[in-house]
Design a protein around this motif. Structure first.
Motif: not given
Length: 324
Positions: A28-38
């Motif tokens: 639902g939140d691409l920025d949140q997911a990107f931060t987690f994986f990055n």
């Protein structure tokens, strides 16, 4: 340890599926997911875009959806593709269809501390040691978390080696996804697809009512789990696996979350590289038991230019096969 043994499946080669290329995760939140994986997983961006041919098959439309392809350092398989969509609702029991990604790590406790610190992440299994030596595997340490977007992430670090093969390993803090978990109450149908039609060799094939899996997930002894680990690639551990899990119907989320044109949020699609796509298509057509879209060339997305076939397996979980 030598990757040669009499153990079932270890010496076998997958004639069609060659590697677990990527897992697509709807968030639902691409920025949140990107931060987690990055930051949490220490993954690097490979590519990104606003459209992918796969979306027209998953959703039945050509609407733009932002996506980001990420990978562990120096890895070409076991990647993730995050894309904008829905979050999987949190319910009692296990999610149906695609769910957990199991990822190799070289430093479980350090990586676990990073992951646990992210807002919205729920620890499901604290780091613990599991001994699957009697089930044709090894001793390893693992931990698992429920992500804010609704799928599980499991980190695993080998303690010993299975007989006759090497357990996945990495020199990075967190490496590639080496297994994706597929949960179903249609277990025999799932075996027919993976073993009979796609001819994936089996590294482990068990039925249990107790043991490390039950301890880790806090399950009661009346919860029968049937599991088969179907590998891609060559001899030994191969190029990545699908862990098919059979669960009692009442232990899984209600049906209706997944269908062609509708995804559940969280883990939405698995991509594997494949030899002889046309032969696989012919096998699926002759069987007639699984819906699929015939081979075509992808016009956009992280695998643009590749020939692709998408099929819908148990629980309508979509599996994409792309040419090597």
């Amino acid at each position: 340890m030598s990757e040669s043994t009499t153990r079932p499946g270890v010496n076998e080669v997958s004639p069609y599926l060659q590697a677990l290329k990527a897992t697509w995760i709807e968030v639902g939140d691409l920025d949140q997911a990107f931060t987690f994986f990055n930051e949490g997983m220490k993954y690097n961006v490979i590519s990104q875009g606003e459209s992918a041919s796969e979306f027209s098959e998953l959703f039945g439309d050509h609407k733009s959806r932002s996506w980001i392809q990420l990978s562990a350092p120096d890895e070409t398989t076991g990647q993730v593709v995050l894309f904008t969509g829905s979050t999987r609702p949190k319910r009692a029991g296990f999610p149906r269809g695609w769910d957990s990604i199991e990822v190799v790590t070289s430093e479980l406790d350090i990586a676990a501390a990073r992951i646990k610190a992210f807002q919205g992440v729920v620890e499901v299994i604290a780091p613990f040691e599991a001994d699957f030596s009697e089930q044709n595997s090894n001793v390893h340490r693992a931990a698992c978390w429920l992500m804010p977007w609704g799928n599980h992430v499991m980190l695993t670090q080998g303690v010993s080696e299975p007989d006759g093969r090497n357990f996945p390993h990495t020199f990075a803090s967190v490496g590639r996804t080496f297994e994706v978990h597929l949960r179903t109450s249609e277990y025999e149908r799932g075996r027919r697809l993976l073993i009979d039609l796609l001819q994936m060799p089996q590294l482990m094939d068990i039925e249990v009512k107790s043991g490390p899996f039950h301890v880790g997930w806090g399950l009661s002894d009346d919860h029968l789990i049937r599991m088969v680990f179907c590998k891609s690639g060559g001899v030994g551990t191969g190029g990545g696996a699908i862990e098919l899990q059979g669960h009692p119907v009442e232990k899984l989320h209600p049906r209706g979350d997944v269908s062609r044109g509708k995804t559940p949020g969280g883990t939405a699609l698995v991509t594997m590289t494949c030899k002889n796509l046309q032969e696989v298509q012919a096998r699926l057509a002759a069987d007639g038991g699984f819906e699929f879209v015939g081979t075509s060339t992808l016009q956009s997305g992280p695998f643009m230019g590749k020939k692709s076939l998408i099929l819908w397996g148990v629980e309508n979980a979509p599996l994409q096969l792309i040419e090597e």
